[in-house]
Design a protein around this motif. Structure first.
Motif, mmCIF file in Angstrom:
data_model
loop_
_atom_site.group_PDB
_atom_site.id
_atom_site.type_symbol
_atom_site.label_atom_id
_atom_site.label_comp_id
_atom_site.label_asym_id
_atom_site.label_seq_id
_atom_site.Cartn_x
_atom_site.Cartn_y
_atom_site.Cartn_z
ATOM 1 N N UNK A 1 0.553 5.262 10.333
ATOM 2 C CA UNK A 1 1.947 5.009 10.002
ATOM 3 C C UNK A 1 2.090 4.857 8.489
ATOM 4 N N UNK A 2 1.092 4.179 7.888
ATOM 5 C CA UNK A 2 1.150 3.994 6.441
ATOM 6 C C UNK A 2 1.030 5.326 5.714
ATOM 7 N N UNK A 3 0.111 6.158 6.191
ATOM 8 C CA UNK A 3 -0.036 7.480 5.575
ATOM 9 C C UNK A 3 1.293 8.242 5.693
ATOM 10 N N UNK A 4 1.868 8.181 6.891
ATOM 11 C CA UNK A 4 3.122 8.900 7.111
ATOM 12 C C UNK A 4 4.220 8.380 6.186
ATOM 13 N N UNK A 5 4.294 7.055 6.055
ATOM 14 C CA UNK A 5 5.334 6.486 5.195
ATOM 15 C C UNK A 5 5.117 6.871 3.734
ATOM 16 N N UNK A 6 3.857 6.844 3.310
ATOM 17 C CA UNK A 6 3.565 7.227 1.932
ATOM 18 C C UNK A 6 4.008 8.671 1.692
ATOM 19 N N UNK B 1 13.003 -2.196 -4.019
ATOM 20 C CA UNK B 1 13.850 -1.872 -2.878
ATOM 21 C C UNK B 1 13.017 -1.109 -1.844
ATOM 22 N N UNK B 2 12.100 -0.278 -2.338
ATOM 23 C CA UNK B 2 11.238 0.490 -1.452
ATOM 24 C C UNK B 2 10.362 -0.394 -0.573
ATOM 25 N N UNK C 1 8.681 11.294 -2.649
ATOM 26 C CA UNK C 1 9.702 12.099 -3.334
ATOM 27 C C UNK C 1 10.766 11.263 -4.033
ATOM 28 N N UNK C 2 11.016 10.051 -3.519
ATOM 29 C CA UNK C 2 12.000 9.200 -4.192
ATOM 30 C C UNK C 2 11.545 8.867 -5.607
ATOM 31 N N UNK D 1 0.828 -1.208 0.000
ATOM 32 C CA UNK D 1 0.000 0.000 0.000
ATOM 33 C C UNK D 1 0.863 1.260 0.000
ATOM 34 N N UNK D 2 1.896 1.255 0.834
ATOM 35 C CA UNK D 2 2.722 2.452 0.924
ATOM 36 C C UNK D 2 3.418 2.721 -0.413
ATOM 37 N N UNK D 3 4.004 1.666 -1.000
ATOM 38 C CA UNK D 3 4.741 1.880 -2.253
ATOM 39 C C UNK D 3 3.788 2.284 -3.368
ATOM 40 N N UNK D 4 2.608 1.654 -3.452
ATOM 41 C CA UNK D 4 1.674 2.071 -4.505
ATOM 42 C C UNK D 4 1.233 3.505 -4.287
ATOM 43 N N UNK D 5 0.949 3.832 -3.037
ATOM 44 C CA UNK D 5 0.524 5.201 -2.750
ATOM 45 C C UNK D 5 1.605 6.192 -3.145
ATOM 46 N N UNK D 6 2.839 5.865 -2.770
ATOM 47 C CA UNK D 6 3.947 6.767 -3.074
ATOM 48 C C UNK D 6 4.126 6.902 -4.580
#
Ligand SMILES: Nc1ncnc2c1ncn2[C@@H]1O[C@H](COP(=O)(O)OP(=O)(O)OP(=O)(O)O)[C@@H](O)[C@H]1O
Ligand SMILES: Nc1ncnc2c1ncn2[C@@H]1O[C@H](COP(=O)(O)OP(=O)(O)OP(=O)(O)O)[C@@H](O)[C@H]1O
Ligand SMILES: [Mg+2]
Ligand SMILES: [Mg+2]
Lengths: 318, 329, 279
Positions: free
Chosen positions: C141-146, C202-203, C151-152, C84-89
């Motif tokens: 935490x997921x929102x924060x990580x996203x 890697x993310x 930016x990467x 979820x975090x990587x897709x969101x990002x």
């Protein structure tokens, strides 16, 4: 004819690849007499660079020499150890001028450092003597202000000047043979002519022979004394430039020269495409595209015959 | 022959930037006051050494590079002074074939989709109509219909040229700008591509601007030739006349330096002086004066204009009256 | 398939792939694979802190729950967070990078300066601050990580777009009068895919690690959820005697992060587009 300095006899080289064994060179014959410039012409991928690498002893590790010999000044280069090739032959007895003057020099060292490094490898006299000799050579290749040039970096030179530097580098250890692999294809025509002239002068002045690889018949006509035409890893015709270009004998040479815009009026081209080294046709590799092909062309490779001043490998003249 | 495209005083500046706390980098005058006209159905060669601005001239005429000054007229209508997208809309009759065919195709797209896309972008529909046009253009350029399923990396250099040609011809242009259409090709493939270009022109009634640095090819293919040096046209003339009696000292030098398939030519016949200066440091006045054997003081002062001299020939040289036994008109 | 063959020759990449695939299978079937699936929430005070045995191969924790089952169940949380975090990002970073890279002028400048600001702050600190602000929970935490990871992607896509924008095939498309939208999404994006995929792989590993750190610091998953970082955190008071309590969740984190990194590195070598173009 003068005695030959370099003598390549029936050279066959293959390289195993992912898709099978590639027969890159199939029976190449080449002779470079003393003091002459011999051009090697052929279309892209016909094995010109592989031939050069074989002579310089820098074939890819996987490459296999199946047959043949490379005679140079009384020795068979294929029999020499890699250490001998490095110490006595490459860069010393045989100089090399690479294709792209923009890639061949390391941008972070001065030109002098790089050229002196080559000499330090091969000769034992002092640095000052080397430097004096280099300056002499840079003057010979008509580089402006040769003394200061040694302390400059490669990017401060134009393409033509870099090629001059590399030519000086090739001559630095007083070689007997200079090999040039398309040394002017990255340059403009006006610069190219200046470089060709320079090479011509240096060959007589320093008494070296030269192997000049190109795909441009025009350059061959301008520069070379002799020419060897290759097709798909085989040498098909070799002889004095004027004889070969004015009255080609091998059907491939004839058709190729007829494609040159200076000769072509109907732009016929050559039907079909170049034989792949993975599944080469048997016998003469040109036979699938040859208008005068006969059943015998599938058989053993035609031997070279001497016709009208040149060697031709074609059954038409057998 | 009627004029279909004309450019006047075209200037294109490239690069150049103001850099923070560092010396400003001046722009390169890649095209510097070029005037040319293309006549219906002709092949105009544009010749010059590497970096003299041939490709930039082509891209400016096409419209993807905006001109800094000057006008472009298509059928007498001014189509310059607008942003690149509008320029491309106004110049649909003009198409450009890139120098590097392999790089001009998206490696992820099959040939069929690439050709279809060109039509979709230009609003050609429906699907069957597009398929029909694609099949026809593939036949025209001598490619098998199965090529549609292949990807660029599966094709040879000659086939890639044909694909890039097909991609613009499918749009039925009137003017095709060919940028070094045979560079990097083997002699035998070059011959077939040149023949194809000739046949297509006759069949489809095209007008070509043929950019090249190979004088042998230009001599064979072109009706008229324009010689370019550091962003400027120095001489234009009909091909036969130009090769027979060059007037501008640069043309003379270029012709003498070009390798020809003729044995017995002396390497030492022509006088070649110096090397081309960098495009960022173009000499004042006549750009060629630093290498010109006939240069006089006046050459450093003013830029020579492209004068019309006898028989439709134009030359930009201060000293042409002394160099050529021709009359000014 | 040249690419596939080359990949199979890369031993470490294959190991990475195997680890990642195994983790995925475990996560998918966790409730069936775990011997005591109910231990996600149930506690058994009588079985507190038992060392590894045949009954509980990884021992039991402070509430008597089977550590083995909880490690297996924890894989679900870990992978869900990662995906979820990587897709969101990616959803945020990729379009921003494309637009910033393709346009020039103030739009691009503004977007990239914002990206730079995000990149300049150490990621963990930013995530901690955000998680603190939003209140501790796995979702936050997921929102924060996203919000810290996009930016990467923006950077990578920006760099690739900048490169591809001046490529000849994009110029050819401009010559055909293709719209910017078409060029960006139909042509530049697929060509920029390889580095994006590598970064995403890697993310994933990186996200799992950061999520575990957040859990450890009490900013992520909340008890009694089976989460690796949280488990390591809970185990602290019982060290060094109940070594198994901290070791096995820790090893799980290490192994999965390691797997994703190996796979990412292997992919980096393999999806080099030059390889596609060579024959
Ligand atoms: N290391 C290698 N492994 C496998 N095949 C090779 C290798 N090096 C060269 N070849 C193949 O050998 C043939 C001859 O290559 P070579 O570079 O000698 O050609 P060339 O005549 O110099 O071509 P060009 O004019 O393009 O430089 C080509 O078909 C090439 O694909
Ligand atoms: N984006 C750019 N920024 C700055 N200078 C550029 C840029 N693109 C090209 N130039 C310069 O503009 C000049 C003209 O380039 P152009 O590509 O038009 O030359 P060309 O005649 O087509 O050369 P070639 O024969 O090598 O293709 C060159 O000096 C080049 O270095
Ligand atoms: Mg080669
Ligand atoms: Mg160009």
């Amino acid at each position: 004819m003068a005695e030959a300095l370099l003598h390549v006899d029936g050279l066959r080289i293959s390289i195993p690849t992912d898709d099978g064994l590639a027969q890159i060179l199939d029976h190449v014959d080449l002779e470079i007499p003393k003091g002459r410039i011999v051009g090697v012409v052929g279309e892209s991928g016909c094995g010109k660079s592989t031939l050069v690498r074989a002579v310089l002893g820098i074939l890819p590790r996987a490459a296999r020499v199946d047959e043949g010999r490379i005679g140079f000044a009384g020795e068979d280069l294929l029999k020499l150890s890699p250490a001998d090739m490095t110490r006595r032959i490459r860069g010393k007895a045989i100089g090399f001028i690479p294709q792209d003057p923009f890639l061949a020099l390391n941008p972070v060292f001065t030109v002098g450092t790089q050229l002196l490094e080559i000499m330090r490898w091969h000769a034992s006299d002092g640095r000052a003597a080397h430097r004096a000799h280099l300056v002499e050579l840079l003057r010979a290749v008509q580089l402006p202000d040769p003394d200061a040039a040694l302390d400059r970096y490669p990017h401060e030179f134009s393409g033509g000047q870099r090629q001059r530097l590399l030519i000086a580098g090739a001559l630095a250890c007083r070689p007997r043979l200079v090999i040039a692999d398309e040394p002017t294809s990255a340059l403009d025509v006006t610069t190219q002519l200046q470089i060709l002239r320079l090479l011509r002068d240096l060959v007589s002045r320093f008494d070296v022979s030269m192997l000049f690889v190109t795909h441009d018949f025009g350059v061959v006509a301008q520069l070379c004394d002799d020419v060897m035409v290759m097709y798909a890893g085989q040498s098909v015709e070799a002889g004095p430039t004027a004889a070969v270009l004015d009255a080609p004998k091998h059907p491939y040479t004839q058709m190729l020269i007829a494609c040159h815009p200076d000769r072509a009026q109907d732009l016929a081209g050559i039907p079909g495409s170049v034989a792949s080294p993975l599944k080469p046709p048997s016998g003469c590799r040109f036979h699938p595209r040859c208008p005068s092909a006969k059943p015998v062309c599938h058989g053993p490779r035609p031997a070279q015959v001497h016709v009208a001043e040149r060697e031709v490998a074609c059954v038409l003249y057998g | 022959m009627a004029e279909i495209l004309a450019v006047e005083g075209l200037v294109t500046l490239l690069g150049g930037e103001k850099r923070f706390l560092r010396a400003e980098r001046p722009p390169v005058r890649a095209v510097d006051g070029v005037s040319l006209e293309l006549r219906e159905g002709e092949v105009l060669g544009v010749v010059g050494e590497s970096g003299c601005g041939k490709s930039t001239l082509g891209r400016t005429i096409l419209g993807i590079q905006r001109e800094t000054a000057g006008t472009v007229r298509l059928d007498g209508r001014v189509v310059s002074g607008v942003d690149p997208r509008t320029a491309r809309q106004m110049r649909r009759d003009v198409q450009y074939v890139h120098q590097d065919a392999a790089a001009a195709l998206d490696p992820w797209w099959s040939i069929g989709r690439t050709l279809d896309e060109a039509l979709v972008i230009n609003g050609v529909g429906p699907g069957e109509e597009r398929a029909r046009r694609i099949d026809r253009v593939l036949r025209d350029v001598g490619l098998d219909p199965t090529t549609k399923r292949r990807y660029p990396h599966e094709l040879s250099g000659g086939q890639l040229r044909r694909v890039t040609l097909a991609r613009v011809l499918v749009l039925a242009p009137r003017i095709v700008l060919l940028d070094e259409p045979t560079s990097g090709l083997d002699l035998s493939v070059q011959a077939t591509v040149l023949r194809l270009l000739r046949e297509l022109r006759a069949e489809l009634g095209l007008t070509y601007m043929f950019i090249s640095h190979d004088l042998s090819v230009v001599r064979l293919m072109c009706d008229r030739v324009a010689i370019m040096y550091l962003g400027r046209i120095v001489e234009t003339a009909e091909t036969a006349k130009l090769f027979e009696s060059p007037v501008h000292p640069y043309t003379t030098m270029l012709l003498a330096a070009a390798p020809r398939l003729a044995t017995g030519q002396g390497l030492h016949a022509a006088a070649i002086h110096g090397e081309p200066p960098s495009a960022t440091a173009v000499p004042s006045g006549c750009a060629f004066r630093t290498r010109c054997p006939h240069a006089i003081d006046a050459c450093a002062v003013t830029v020579p204009t492209l004068d019309l001299i006898a028989d439709g020939r134009r030359v930009a040289c201060h000293r042409w009256p002394e160099l050529a036994p021709l009359e000014r008109v | 398939m040249l690419v596939f063959r080359k990949f199979l020759r890369d031993v470490s990449a294959v190991i990475g792939l195997v680890i990642v695939l195994l983790t995925a299978v475990v996560a998918l079937f966790a409730p069936w694979l775990a011997p005591k699936p109910l231990d996600a929430h149930e506690s058994h005070p009588l079985l507190r802190l038992k060392p590894p045995s045949a009954e509980a191969p990884f021992g039991t924790d402070n509430l008597g729950r089977d550590v083995f089952s909880r490690v297996i169940l924890g894989s679900r949380a870990a992978l869900t967070v990662a995906v979820l975090v990587v897709s969101g990002a990616m959803l945020i970073g990729v379009p921003l990078g494309l637009v910033a890279g393709y346009r020039s002028g103030w739009v691009s400048e503004t977007l990239m300066r914002i990206t730079d600001v995000f990149l300049a702050v150490p990621q963990l600190i930013l995530a901690l601050a955000l998680a603190q602000l939003l209140g501790p929970s796995l979702k936050n935490a997921m929102v924060a990580l996203t919000l810290t990871y996009w930016p990467f992607f923006a950077r990578i896509v920006y760099a690739e777009t900048r490169r591809l924008k001046t490529s000849v095939f994009v110029e050819a498309l401009q010559g055909l009068n293709a719209s910017s939208f078409r060029i960006m999404f139909a042509h530049i994006l697929p060509n920029a895919a390889p580095p994006i995929i590598v970064r995403a792989t890697i993310g994933m590993g990186f996200t799992i690690l950061t999520a575990a750190v957040l859990g450890f610091l009490g900013m992520g998953a909340t008890p009694p959820d089976p989460e690796w970082g949280l488990a390591v955190s809970e185990s602290r008071q019982y060290l060094p005697d109940a070594w198994w309590f901290a070791t096995f969740p820790g090893l799980a984190i290490f192994l999965v992060v390691f797997g994703f990194n190996l796979l990412g590195d292997g992919l980096r070598d393999v999806i080099d587009p030059r390889l596609r173009r060579s024959r």
